[in-house]
Write a protein that holds these residues in place. Sequence first.
Motif, short mmCIF file in Angstrom:
data_model
loop_
_atom_site.label_atom_id
_atom_site.label_comp_id
_atom_site.label_asym_id
_atom_site.label_seq_id
_atom_site.Cartn_x
_atom_site.Cartn_y
_atom_site.Cartn_z
N GLU A 166 -4.53 0.79 -2.05
CA GLU A 166 -3.96 0.73 -3.39
C GLU A 166 -4.67 1.71 -4.32
N GLY A 167 -3.92 2.29 -5.22
CA GLY A 167 -4.49 3.18 -6.22
C GLY A 167 -4.38 4.66 -5.88
N MET B 138 0.84 -1.18 0.00
CA MET B 138 0.00 0.00 0.00
C MET B 138 0.89 1.25 0.00
N PRO B 139 0.52 2.26 -0.79
CA PRO B 139 1.33 3.47 -0.88
C PRO B 139 1.40 4.22 0.45
N GLN C 41 -0.42 5.91 5.23
CA GLN C 41 -0.58 4.74 4.36
C GLN C 41 -1.98 4.78 3.77
#
Length: 111
Positions: free
Chosen positions: A53-54, A1-2, A50
């Motif tokens: 995703e995306g 996860m970014p 955090q």
Amino acid sequence: MPVIPVHVGRIDFGSCSGMIYSFEPIASKKEVAVDGVKGFIRSITTIQIQTPEGFVLEQVKDVNPYGDIGFNPMVFDPIETAKGTTGRVYMRAARLVERMRSGYGDFAQVG
């Protein structure tokens, strides 16, 4: 996860104060003036958020009714983009912090 860094600052004008959130570093200024009222801006810290995703930090052309004003970092929001029909939806740093604090989705402070 970014994981996306968010810079945190504080602004004080007379008896009013508030927090500033930015994807870019916040420069501390000992004295700024708005409508003749002196104020202070100071950098406090940087937090790491955090995201699911995306969610990606991108340079987005910032447009307004008075014309384009260059590029600014914003986070692409795939969830809100999927709900609409007009194009990509982005958020600024304060909105990302609000999402994390509200418990909406899988946003969490990790540093």
